[in-house]
Design a protein around this motif. Structure first.
Motif, PDB file in Angstrom:
ATOM      1  N   ASP A 602      10.689  -2.893  62.684  1.00  0.00           N
ATOM      2  CA  ASP A 602      11.644  -3.608  63.521  1.00  0.00           C
ATOM      3  C   ASP A 602      11.093  -3.698  64.945  1.00  0.00           C
ATOM      4  O   ASP A 602      10.466  -2.750  65.449  1.00  0.00           O
ATOM      5  CB  ASP A 602      12.992  -2.882  63.544  1.00  0.00           C
ATOM      6  CG  ASP A 602      13.787  -3.130  62.270  1.00  0.00           C
ATOM      7  OD1 ASP A 602      13.303  -3.896  61.415  1.00  0.00           O
ATOM      8  OD2 ASP A 602      14.880  -2.548  62.133  1.00  0.00           O
ATOM      9  N   ARG A 603      11.366  -4.825  65.620  1.00  0.00           N
ATOM     10  CA  ARG A 603      10.780  -5.062  66.934  1.00  0.00           C
ATOM     11  C   ARG A 603      11.261  -4.081  67.996  1.00  0.00           C
ATOM     12  O   ARG A 603      10.578  -3.870  69.000  1.00  0.00           O
ATOM     13  CB  ARG A 603      11.105  -6.496  67.392  1.00  0.00           C
ATOM     14  CG  ARG A 603      10.366  -7.564  66.630  1.00  0.00           C
ATOM     15  CD  ARG A 603       8.947  -7.714  67.142  1.00  0.00           C
ATOM     16  NE  ARG A 603       8.900  -8.335  68.459  1.00  0.00           N
ATOM     17  CZ  ARG A 603       7.810  -8.383  69.217  1.00  0.00           C
ATOM     18  NH1 ARG A 603       6.703  -7.798  68.811  1.00  0.00           N
ATOM     19  NH2 ARG A 603       7.834  -8.982  70.393  1.00  0.00           N
ATOM     20  N   ASP A 604      12.436  -3.483  67.795  1.00  0.00           N
ATOM     21  CA  ASP A 604      12.898  -2.526  68.796  1.00  0.00           C
ATOM     22  C   ASP A 604      12.163  -1.192  68.695  1.00  0.00           C
ATOM     23  O   ASP A 604      12.338  -0.321  69.552  1.00  0.00           O
ATOM     24  CB  ASP A 604      14.409  -2.321  68.698  1.00  0.00           C
ATOM     25  CG  ASP A 604      14.840  -1.819  67.327  1.00  0.00           C
ATOM     26  OD1 ASP A 604      14.144  -2.106  66.343  1.00  0.00           O
ATOM     27  OD2 ASP A 604      15.893  -1.151  67.252  1.00  0.00           O
ATOM     28  N   ALA A 625       6.790   1.845  55.711  1.00  0.00           N
ATOM     29  CA  ALA A 625       7.001   0.586  54.993  1.00  0.00           C
ATOM     30  C   ALA A 625       7.115   0.887  53.516  1.00  0.00           C
ATOM     31  O   ALA A 625       6.543   1.872  53.024  1.00  0.00           O
ATOM     32  CB  ALA A 625       5.846  -0.386  55.258  1.00  0.00           C
ATOM     33  N   PRO A 626       7.836   0.061  52.763  1.00  0.00           N
ATOM     34  CA  PRO A 626       7.877   0.242  51.311  1.00  0.00           C
ATOM     35  C   PRO A 626       6.471   0.176  50.724  1.00  0.00           C
ATOM     36  O   PRO A 626       5.593  -0.490  51.282  1.00  0.00           O
ATOM     37  CB  PRO A 626       8.746  -0.930  50.832  1.00  0.00           C
ATOM     38  CG  PRO A 626       9.565  -1.303  52.027  1.00  0.00           C
ATOM     39  CD  PRO A 626       8.697  -1.036  53.213  1.00  0.00           C
ATOM     40  N   SER A 675      14.481  -1.405  51.813  1.00  0.00           N
ATOM     41  CA  SER A 675      14.419  -2.176  53.053  1.00  0.00           C
ATOM     42  C   SER A 675      13.507  -1.461  54.044  1.00  0.00           C
ATOM     43  O   SER A 675      13.098  -0.314  53.828  1.00  0.00           O
ATOM     44  CB  SER A 675      15.818  -2.314  53.647  1.00  0.00           C
ATOM     45  OG  SER A 675      16.321  -1.043  54.040  1.00  0.00           O
ATOM     46  N   ASP A 676      13.191  -2.158  55.132  1.00  0.00           N
ATOM     47  CA  ASP A 676      12.342  -1.538  56.156  1.00  0.00           C
ATOM     48  C   ASP A 676      12.991  -0.288  56.734  1.00  0.00           C
ATOM     49  O   ASP A 676      12.330   0.734  56.950  1.00  0.00           O
ATOM     50  CB  ASP A 676      12.058  -2.541  57.277  1.00  0.00           C
ATOM     51  CG  ASP A 676      11.020  -3.570  56.873  1.00  0.00           C
ATOM     52  OD1 ASP A 676      10.332  -3.331  55.869  1.00  0.00           O
ATOM     53  OD2 ASP A 676      10.915  -4.606  57.551  1.00  0.00           O
ATOM     54  N   ASN A 677      14.298  -0.357  57.036  1.00  0.00           N
ATOM     55  CA  ASN A 677      14.984   0.805  57.587  1.00  0.00           C
ATOM     56  C   ASN A 677      14.912   1.987  56.631  1.00  0.00           C
ATOM     57  O   ASN A 677      14.709   3.138  57.048  1.00  0.00           O
ATOM     58  CB  ASN A 677      16.455   0.476  57.873  1.00  0.00           C
ATOM     59  CG  ASN A 677      16.615  -0.364  59.131  1.00  0.00           C
ATOM     60  OD1 ASN A 677      15.640  -0.697  59.794  1.00  0.00           O
ATOM     61  ND2 ASN A 677      17.850  -0.714  59.446  1.00  0.00           N
ATOM     62  N   ALA A 678      15.097   1.721  55.342  1.00  0.00           N
ATOM     63  CA  ALA A 678      15.104   2.799  54.350  1.00  0.00           C
ATOM     64  C   ALA A 678      13.747   3.451  54.196  1.00  0.00           C
ATOM     65  O   ALA A 678      13.651   4.588  53.725  1.00  0.00           O
ATOM     66  CB  ALA A 678      15.580   2.257  53.004  1.00  0.00           C
ATOM     67  N   ALA A 679      12.682   2.746  54.618  1.00  0.00           N
ATOM     68  CA  ALA A 679      11.330   3.304  54.514  1.00  0.00           C
ATOM     69  C   ALA A 679      10.870   3.937  55.820  1.00  0.00           C
ATOM     70  O   ALA A 679       9.668   4.185  56.007  1.00  0.00           O
ATOM     71  CB  ALA A 679      10.350   2.216  54.087  1.00  0.00           C
ATOM     72  N   SER A 680      11.784   4.212  56.740  1.00  0.00           N
ATOM     73  CA  SER A 680      11.409   4.801  58.032  1.00  0.00           C
ATOM     74  C   SER A 680      10.704   6.141  57.840  1.00  0.00           C
ATOM     75  O   SER A 680      11.074   6.940  56.968  1.00  0.00           O
ATOM     76  CB  SER A 680      12.657   5.011  58.896  1.00  0.00           C
ATOM     77  OG  SER A 680      13.243   3.785  59.259  1.00  0.00           O
ATOM     78  N   CYS A 681       9.710   6.380  58.688  1.00  0.00           N
ATOM     79  CA  CYS A 681       8.994   7.659  58.659  1.00  0.00           C
ATOM     80  C   CYS A 681       9.910   8.756  59.216  1.00  0.00           C
ATOM     81  O   CYS A 681      10.425   8.629  60.337  1.00  0.00           O
ATOM     82  CB  CYS A 681       7.740   7.606  59.520  1.00  0.00           C
ATOM     83  SG  CYS A 681       6.514   6.398  58.993  1.00  0.00           S
ATOM     84  N   VAL A 682      10.096   9.816  58.459  1.00  0.00           N
ATOM     85  CA  VAL A 682      10.842  10.981  58.926  1.00  0.00           C
ATOM     86  C   VAL A 682       9.819  12.059  59.261  1.00  0.00           C
ATOM     87  O   VAL A 682       9.078  12.520  58.391  1.00  0.00           O
ATOM     88  CB  VAL A 682      11.832  11.475  57.866  1.00  0.00           C
ATOM     89  CG1 VAL A 682      12.554  12.733  58.362  1.00  0.00           C
ATOM     90  CG2 VAL A 682      12.839  10.381  57.529  1.00  0.00           C
TER      91      VAL A 682
END
Length: 820
Positions: A602-604, A625-626, A675-682
Motif C-alpha cells: 500500500d502506498r501509505d 506479499a501473497p 489480500s495485500d493487507n493479509a500478507a503484511s510482514c509481522v
C-alpha cells in the motif's frame, strides 16, 4: 555603546522566548517587562555607563553593574513583551465548528495570491468570516480552477473545508505550525465552491496588486526562467520547482535567488549614484542642496521602495535600515561606528519582529554583515603596514587585491556560516565559496540589474539577455554541485559541540595573517560532521515510530545496525520519504540501512521507499506479499538494484544481542489468495533482557486470530496498533493475548478515515496499555533495555514542544467523535 548592549540583550530575550515550551502566567511576563524597564532606566539615567577619570575598583565594578543592568533589562523586556504579543494570536482561535463541519459557508476576502504569476493561482491567503468570527487562513483552489481573478481585496461567498494546522514533529522535519504562526494563519483548507461578490479594493491592497501587475508583465517576456525573473525582481519564489531549490541549496547560493540585503544595497547604490552624478551637472541645483546629499536621499528612498516591493523580508529590511542610518549620519555630518549601525538595525528589526530569531534568513543576514565588518577591522592593520598606497599601485595590483579580498570573504563566509546552515538546514555546502565566486558576479551584477530594468522596460531583447545569464549560471551551479563533497549532511549536533565548533571557526578567522593559523578552522569544521548517532548499547534496541502522517515508517536500531520498517506515504504532490524519512535518517547519523522491511505494498507504507533507496545504501529488503506476487512498478528500486525477498515465518537473525523474527506470513498454499493487507510482514524484536516489540502492518482480524493460535507465548511489551487503529485490526483475541505496556499508533492528524477508532483505543486501554500516537505526540522513541525491565519513552512533542504547538483538539481523539 549602550545601543550594542540593548541590541544584544533584546536578542537574548527574544531567543529565550523562542525556546519556551508554554505560555507563563501574565503576571510573570508583565513583571519581567516592568523589572526590565526599571533596570534600563536606572542604567541610562544613573550615570554608571558614563566613563569616569577614576580607576578605583568601586568605579569599575559600578560600571560593570550598569552594563549588566542594561543588558538584563533589555532581555527581560524582550522576553515579556514578545510573550504577550504572541499570546494575543493564540487567544483568538477559530471555533471548533469550523473544523467539525463537513463544509462551512463563509465570506472571504483575498489577502494574497499564490503564485503571483506563472500560471493559474494554486492557493490564496484570505480573511474568512462566518458572520461572528474572522480569521486568516490559507486555502487551496479547486483543481479545475475557480470563478474569479483572486486578486487581493476581492470578496467571495464560498464553501470551504477547513482543518487545524498540525506539524510533523521530529528531527529534520519542517515545522508547519511555526510557519503558520509566522504568517498568522489560524487554519488551512480547501475551497469547494466560490461566487464573486461586489467589492471595493482598499488602499492597503494597492502594493500587493502592483506586485501582481508587475509579475504578469514579466510573464509576457520570453518564457525561459520566468521563476528566476520574478524571484530577483519581486522576491516571489513560489514558482521554483524542487529541482531548482535542491540545486541552490547544494551549492550554498540560495541567498542569491531572493531579494537579499546585497540586492537592496546594490540597487540603492546604483540609482543613488546615477542621480548624484546627474545632479552635479545642474549648477543651480547644487547651490540649493549638494549632490552627495541628493544621492543619499535617493538611495534611502530606493532601498525602502525596493524592500516594500519585495515584501519586507528580513534581509531587505536590514539593508534598508542600515543604509538609512548611514545616510542620516552623513546628512548630519556625523560619523557612526559600524558596530553601532549594525546594533541599531538589529534592535529595530527585533522590536518590529522579535519572532525573526526563528528564521534562518535573520541569522544568516546579520551574521554575514557582522563577519564582513569584523574581517575589515581585522585586516586593516596589516594592509596599512605592508601594502602600497592606492595611488602608487598599478591596475594589475589593484585587480589582484580585489580578487584576493573577494576570495577571502567567500571562504570566510562559507566557513563561519557553516554552523548556522547546519543548525537550520542540517547540511552545509562546503564548496559554497566556489559556487558563490562564480554565481555572485553573474546574479548580482548581471541578472539582477537586468531583472530590475525589465520592470521598467519589458523589452524581449533584455529578457533574452537575462535568460542567457541564468543559463550560464545554472550550468556552472550544476557543475559545482557534482564536485566531490559539494554538500555534507550532518547528524543532529549536540548544543555543546555546536558552540565549540562555532567558537573555533570564529577564532581561526581572526588569528594572525597566514595559512598555518587559519588551519584551525579545519578541525572545527570537521567537528560539525562527526557522526554522532544515538545508538543503544549492545543487547538493547531503540524503536522510533516516525511522524509521517497517515502512513507508517519505523526505525529500529541496535548498537551497530539499522532497520527501517515501512517508508511512509507518498502522493503525486508529496513524498514523505524525501521530506520526512530521509531527513530523519540523516539527522540520526544513519549512513546505511542493513535492512528495509516493506510490510505490504500500500502506498501509505511504501511511498517513500524510492527516495530512501536512492539516497542510502540498503543491504537487504524484505516485503510482504501473497506467495508468487511480484512488487508493483512504483517500487522500482526493488526490481532494478536491490536484492529483495518476501517475508516468511521462520526467518530469524540476531544483531548485537537483539533477536529479530518474522511471524507472518507463512508458506501455506491457501495464502496465495490473500489480500495485500493479509500478507503484511509481522516482525518481532526481542532485546537481551527479553523485552519484546511487535509490529504487524495492516494485518486483518482473521490473520490476527490465526497467528494467535499458532504462537504459544505471544505477549509483547510494545505493540504498534495495526492498520492505524482501524476496526479491521486489533481483534479482542489479539489485544488480550499481547497485553502490552505501550500501544503505539502511527496516524495522520485529522485524517478522513476516522483513524484511530474509539472502540479500538478503548480495547487496548482496557488491557492496561498506555496509548502513544504520532498525530498527538510527534515521533515516538522507545528503548528495549539490554538489562532490567524499564522501557525508556521519549516523544518529540514532549521533548521539543514550543509555545506555538497547539494542544491536540479533543474532537480529533478518535473516529467516533468526527463527522467527516
Amino acid at each position: 555603546m549602550p545601543i550594542v548592549a540593548l541590541a544584544v540583550g533584546f536578542l537574548v530575550g527574544a531567543v529565550a522566548w523562542h525556546q519556551t515550551s508554554a505560555f507563563p502566567a501574565r503576571s510573570l511576563t508583565w513583571g519581567a517587562c516592568a523589572l526590565g524597564f526599571v533596570l534600563v532606566v536606572w542604567a541610562l539615567r544613573s550615570g554608571v555607563l558614563t566613563p569616569h577619570d577614576g580607576t578605583g575598583a568601586c568605579a569599575r565594578s559600578t560600571g560593570r553593574l550598569g552594563w549588566l543592568g542594561l543588558w538584563v533589562g533589555a532581555a527581560l523586556i524582550a522576553w515579556g513583551s514578545t510573550a504577550e504579543r504572541s499570546r494575543s494570536f493564540f487567544d483568538d482561535t477559530p471555533p471548533e465548528s469550523w473544523f467539525t463541519s463537513r463544509t462551512l459557508p463563509v465570506t472571504l476576502t483575498v489577502l494574497e495570491r499564490i503564485p503571483l504569476a506563472g500560471g493559474p493561482p494554486r492557493a490564496v491567503v484570505a480573511a474568512l468570516s462566518d458572520g461572528r468570527n474572522t480569521h486568516r487562513v490559507r486555502l487551496t483552489l479547486p483543481d479545475r480552477g475557480a470563478q474569479g481573478n483572486w486578486l487581493p481585496g476581492e470578496r467571495y461567498h464560498a464553501t470551504v473545508r477547513l482543518r487545524p494546522i498540525r506539524a510533523n514533529i521530529q528531527p529534520g522535519a519542517f515545522d508547519s505550525e511555526w510557519w503558520a504562526f509566522r504568517f498568522r494563519l489560524a487554519a488551512w483548507g480547501k475551497i469547494v465552491s466560490a461566487t464573486p461578490l461586489e467589492h471595493a479594493p482598499h488602499w492597503t491592497d494597492a502594493l500587493v496588486r502592483l506586485r501582481i501587475d508587475l509579475a504578469e508583465r514579466l510573464e509576457k517576456l520570453p518564457p525561459r526562467h520566468g521563476a528566476w525573473l520574478r524571484a530577483l525582481a519581486l522576491g516571489d519564489r513560489s514558482s521554483f520547482d524542487d529541482t531548482t531549490w535542491q540545486l541552490v541549496q547544494r551549492t550554498g547560493t540560495a541567498h542569491l535567488v531572493a531579494i537579499s540585503g546585497m540586492h537592496v544595497t546594490l540597487v540603492a547604490w546604483l540609482l543613488g549614484g546615477i542621480v548624484a552624478r546627474l545632479w552635479q551637472r545642474a549648477y543651480r541645483a547644487t547651490l540649493w542642496i549638494a549632490a552627495p546629499r541628493v544621492g543619499w536621499l535617493v538611495a534611502i528612498a530606493v532601498a525602502w521602495g525596493y524592500a516594500l516591493l519585495a515584501g519586507l523580508g528580513i534581509p531587505a529590511v536590514r539593508a534598508a535600515l542600515m543604509l538609512t542610518l548611514a545616510g542620516l549620519a552623513m546628512l548630519h555630518a556625523q560619523r557612526l561606528p559600524a558596530s553601532g549601525v549594525l546594533a541599531a538595525t538589529l534592535l529595530a528589526v527585533l522590536v518590529w519582529d522579535p519572532w525573526a530569531v526563528g528564521d534562518a534568513g535573520f541569522w544568516l543576514s546579520f551574521a554575514a554583515v557582522a563577519l564582513l565588518f569584523l574581517l575589515g577591522r581585522a585586516e586593516a592593520p596589516w594592509r596599512m603596514g605592508d601594502a602600497p598606497s592606492a595611488a602608487s599601485r598599478s591596475f594589475g595590483q589593484r585587480l589582484w587585491a580585489a580578487f584576493r579580498s573577494f576570495v577571502t570573504v567567500q571562504l570566510a563566509l562559507t566557513l563561519a556560516l557553516a554552523p548556522l546552515t547546519l543548525l537550520f538546514f542540517g547540511q552545509a555546502a562546503l564548496l559554497g565559496a566556489v559556487a558563490n565566486f562564480v554565481a555572485i558576479p553573474l546574479i548580482a551584477y548581471a541578472a539582477t540589474p537586468l531583472a530590475l530594468l525589465l520592470l521598467i522596460v519589458p523589452a524581449p531583447l533584455l529578457g533574452q539577455g537575462f535568460a542567457e545569464v541564468i543559463d550560464r549560471t545554472l550550468d556552472l551551479l550544476t557543475w559545482a554541485s557534482h564536485l566531490p563533497a559539494a554538500v555534507r549532511t550532518a547528524p543532529e549536533i549536540p548544543a555543546g559541540l555546536w558552540w565549540v565548533a562555532a567558537s573555533l571557526l570564529l577564532l581561526a578567522l581572526f588569528l594572525p595573517r597566514g595559512i598555518a593559523p587559519r588551519l584551525l578552522a579545519l578541525p572545527a569544521l570537521l567537528l560539525l560532521f562527526v557522526p554522532n548517532p544515538q545508538r543503544p548499547e549492545v543487547g538493547a534496541a531503540q524503536i522510533t515510530v516516525l511522524d509521517v502522517g497517515q502512513g507508517q515508517a519505523i526505525l529500529i536500531t541496535t548498537a551497530h545496525h539499522a532497520l527501517l520498517y515501512d517508508a511512509g506515504p507518498a502522493s503525486n504532490r508529496w513524498d514523505s520519504g524525501h521530506m520526512l524519512v530521509l531527513p530523519y535518517l540523516q539527522r540520526s547519523g544513519i549512513e546505511r540501512l542493513d535492512a528495509v522491511v516493506l510490510s505490504h505494498f500500500d502506498r501509505d507504507h511504501t511511498g517513500g521507499f524510492a527516495a530512501v533507496a536512492q539516497a542510502l545504501p540498503i543491504a537487504t529488503v524484505w516485503y510482504g506479499a501473497p506467495p508468487g506476487t511480484l512488487p508493483p512498478d512504483d517500487v522500482a528500486p526493488l526490481r532494478n538494484t536491490l536484492s529483495a525477498r518476501p517475508c516468511r515465518r521462520g526467518t530469524e537473525w540476531e544483531w548485537d544481542g537483539v533477536r529479530f523474527a518474522f511471524l507472518w506470513p507463512t508458506d501455506a498454499p491457501h495464502q496465495k489468495a490473500m489480500s495485500d493487507n493479509a500478507a503484511s510482514c509481522v516482525l518481532r524484536v526481542t532485546s537481551r533482557a527479553g523485552t519484546r516489540f511487535l509490529v504487524s502492518g495492516d494485518l486483518g482480524v482473521r490473520e490476527e486470530q490465526t497467528l494467535v493460535a499458532m504462537e504459544s507465548q505471544f505477549g509483547s511489551d510494545i505493540v504498534v496498533i495495526g492498520h492505524h487503529g482501524s476496526h479491521t485490526s486489533s481483534s479482542p483475541a489479539w489485544v488480550g493475548t499481547l497485553t502490552p505496556r505501550y500501544a503505539l499508533v502511527s496516524v495522520g492528524a485529522f485524517n478522513p478515515f476516522g483513524h484511530p477508532r474509539c472502540d479500538v483505543l478503548e480495547r487496548w486501554r482496557t488491557q492496561g496499555a498506555t496509548i502513544l500516537r504520532t498525530d498527538r505526540d510527534g515521533a515516538l522513541t522507545l528503548t528495549l533495555p539490554a538489562n532490567g525491565n524499564t522501557i525508556a519513552v521519549d516523544t518529540a512533542r514532549g521533548k521539543n514542544g514550543r509555545y506555538w504547538h497547539r494542544p491536540f483538539p479533543a474532537f480529533a481523539e478518535c473516529g467516533e467523535h468526527r463527522t467527516r
